[in-house]
Design a protein around this motif. Structure first.
Motif, PDB file in Angstrom:
ATOM      1  N   GLY A  62       0.818  -1.208   0.000  1.00 17.86           N
ATOM      2  CA  GLY A  62       0.000   0.000   0.000  1.00 17.86           C
ATOM      3  C   GLY A  62       0.853   1.260   0.000  1.00 17.86           C
ATOM      4  O   GLY A  62       0.575   2.215  -0.743  1.00 17.86           O
ATOM      5  N   VAL A  63       1.909   1.279   0.812  1.00 19.61           N
ATOM      6  CA  VAL A  63       2.822   2.428   0.839  1.00 19.61           C
ATOM      7  C   VAL A  63       3.485   2.605  -0.524  1.00 19.61           C
ATOM      8  O   VAL A  63       3.563   3.718  -1.063  1.00 19.61           O
ATOM      9  N   VAL A  64       3.966   1.479  -1.098  1.00 12.40           N
ATOM     10  CA  VAL A  64       4.627   1.544  -2.410  1.00 12.40           C
ATOM     11  C   VAL A  64       3.651   2.020  -3.482  1.00 12.40           C
ATOM     12  O   VAL A  64       3.990   2.869  -4.328  1.00 12.40           O
ATOM     13  N   ALA A  65       2.434   1.479  -3.461  1.00 15.26           N
ATOM     14  CA  ALA A  65       1.435   1.864  -4.461  1.00 15.26           C
ATOM     15  C   ALA A  65       1.077   3.340  -4.335  1.00 15.26           C
ATOM     16  O   ALA A  65       0.916   4.045  -5.340  1.00 15.26           O
ATOM     17  N   GLY A  66       0.955   3.827  -3.096  1.00 16.23           N
ATOM     18  CA  GLY A  66       0.668   5.247  -2.898  1.00 16.23           C
ATOM     19  C   GLY A  66       1.792   6.126  -3.408  1.00 16.23           C
ATOM     20  O   GLY A  66       1.556   7.191  -3.999  1.00 16.23           O
ATOM     21  N   ALA A  67       3.048   5.692  -3.208  1.00 17.34           N
ATOM     22  CA  ALA A  67       4.186   6.467  -3.698  1.00 17.34           C
ATOM     23  C   ALA A  67       4.263   6.449  -5.222  1.00 17.34           C
ATOM     24  O   ALA A  67       4.604   7.455  -5.851  1.00 17.34           O
TER      25      ALA A  67
END
Length: 544
Positions: free
Chosen positions: A51-56
């Motif tokens: 989720g963090v990677v996708a948001g970035a």
């Protein structure tokens, strides 16, 4: 006027940059990325990291939310598994805000020069580098726009009306919250509004406290924008959108309470911490934005179950939602082509069992058009998922036999899609042909014949007592001459029908002819081995 023009141009470049970054990064997250996201949702820990990677990568928690919505709708994951992905995607969007708070003017100038060379030498035409170059151009334009905004906004500090407005805004938290909420609703992104606010904070136009309130309001507005965008969704898909709203609200309200406690109670908390960690109000505000996103993700974790129950009560699953999910397919089966193809066959058999009930037999009542439409749309979603699954099977197939069987199923799948579309059009045409005195005899005959053929198809290739595919092929042989004779008779002897009824029946005959052809093509693709089973059972039935 020159300052206003520079400010206007800066905003334009900033928005172009935001759009370029978002659109090109989203295109870099294709099917492989979505498949990785679906796999990551099986564990809450990896779901949060992805989720963090996708948001970035997307720089939009809204985009990640709707990626998760697509996965849930396709049956690739569940709401409870996708929830951490949605919650932690907000944290990833803080990356660009932190970058905007740093002084990287020289880096941006070199970046724009590099992108210019890439365009001159046609690097952006390469499928491999097109979206990378586009995203870098977006970053360069965004920061160039911020430089224009900084240059034009500096003189605003000396204007008397601006000073009076900022003094008033500092005494009313509600004003900053409302401005932030409306701004995020319009921009559909709290990160975009925060970057602009961070820039103004660095110029001294806004205090750290004023900017924090503005950003807290933007978090609520961003959550509400997700709810607005999800207006056309229902069931589990809408539950995820509501969960994102809850995460945004938790983060903003939690930090707002801490801010009030620190400011009005004199307890050193967040502001004191970021002021000790970083110099400069711009970087301090960027850190506070990160804290807001972390607060939402962390607070939603222990509350996930009650929040999801609340979301489920607000958006209960639609009756046809389960019909839109494959019953037998799962990704692990792709490791064995034989098992995967068996599951595809069972999925297609299950789809065939739905069709006869949609068109009534003698004495049966047809389902309402809305219910029929929902079942057919759900079936088409399953067909689309089967097609994606089969594409993976074809890529992994080893040996001619598995590949030939997979291509056979792909052909059946295309026919299932066409059968659903044709059946919907046929029922609509038959509904049009029914008058106040009841359906004409031709309409009744076409309805019963279509039901009988679909029922035979279900038994020949579905979950029922086997019917010889060769018999079905004979029943669905070319009937064009018969249908043409029916149409001529209808034109000659249909004087008692009004124009709508006659046109409906003419359309129904053409659609029935297409339905027969599609059933015939499907029967051709069925193996003849079923006939052997029938011949073995026949003596038993005769003896009973």
């Amino acid at each position: 006027m020159e300052s206003f023009a520079s400010l206007f141009a800066g905003l334009g470049l900033f928005f172009i940059g935001i759009r370029y970054i978002g659109s090109h990064l989203k295109r870099m997250t294709g099917r492989r990325f979505r498949r990785a996201v679906a796999a990551a949702t099986r564990r809450s820990g990896t779901s949060a990291i992805v989720g963090v990677v996708a948001g970035a990568l997307t720089q939009s928690s809204n985009a990640v939310t709707f990626i998760a919505v697509g996965l849930v709708t396709a049956g690739l994951t569940e709401v409870r598994r996708a929830a951490p992905l949605v919650a932690w995607s907000n944290v990833g969007t803080a990356g660009l805000v932190l970058l905007a708070a740093m002084d990287i003017r020289l880096l941006v100038l070199f970046l724009l020069g590099l992108v210019g060379f890439a365009y001159y030498f046609d690097v952006e035409r390469s499928a491999r580098w097109r979206h990378v170059v586009g995203a870098l151009l977006g970053i360069g334009l965004l920061f160039l726009g911020l430089q224009y905004i900084k240059a034009a906004a500096g003189p605003l500090r000396e204007l008397e009306w601006m000073s009076a407005f900022l003094t008033f805004a500092g005494t009313a938290d509600w004003l900053g919250l409302v401005i932030g909420l409306l701004g995020a609703l319009i921009l559909q992104s709290s990160a975009t509004l925060t970057i602009m606010a961070v820039t103004l904070t660095g110029l001294g136009l806004l205090s750290l406290e004023q900017t924090l309130v503005l950003v807290l309001g933007s978090g609520v507005g961003s959550g509400l924008s997700v709810a607005v965008m999800a207006g056309g969704l229902s069931g589990s898909a809408r539950q995820l959108a509501y969960f994102q709203v809850a995460v945004k609200l938790l983060g903003s309200l939690g930090v707002l309470l801490l801010f009030w406690l620190e400011r009005d109670g004199g307890v050193p908390l967040l502001l004191a911490a970021v002021q000790a960690l970083a110099e400069g109000t711009a970087l301090q505000m960027a850190l506070l934005f990160l804290v807001i996103q972390l607060a939402g993700a962390l607070l939603s974790h222990p509350l996930q179950r009650p929040l999801l129950r609340l979301c489920a009560s607000l958006a209960p699953p639609a009756p046809a939602e389960a019909l839109a999910r494959p019953r037998f397919l799962y990704d692990q089966a792709l490791e064995d082509s034989a098992i995967a193809l068996e599951l595809v066959e069972r999925e297609q058999q299950a789809l065939l069992t739905r069709l006869p009930a949609l068109i009534p037999a003698d004495g049966q009542v047809a389902p309402p058009p809305a219910e029929r439409q929902a079942v057919l749309e759900a079936s088409q979603e399953v067909v689309a998922e089967v097609e994606r699954f089969l594409s993976e099977v074809v890529q992994r197939s080893e040996g001619d036999e598995a590949l030939e069987r997979a291509m056979n199923f792909k052909s059946r799948n295309a026919l299932l899609q066409a059968l659903c579309e044709t059946l919907d059009e046929l029922m609509t045409a038959l509904d049009t042909s029914n008058g106040s005195a009841g359906p004409p005899p031709l309409s009744v005959n076409l309805t019963e014949a279509a039901h009988a053929l679909l029922d035979s198809l279900m038994e020949a290739g579905g979950e029922g007592e086997a019917v010889d595919p060769q018999l079905l092929r004979a029943l669905t042989a070319d009937r064009s001459a018969l249908m043409e004779r029916l149409r001529r008779d209808l034109l000659r002897n249909g004087a008692d029908l009004d124009a709508d009824q006659r046109n409906g029946l003419l359309a129904a005959t053409a659609l029935f002819e297409r339905l027969v052809w599609l059933i015939h093509r499907y029967a051709v693709l069925l193996p003849d081995s079923l006939a052997e089973g029938i011949s073995q059972k026949a003596p038993e039935r005769a003896s009973t």
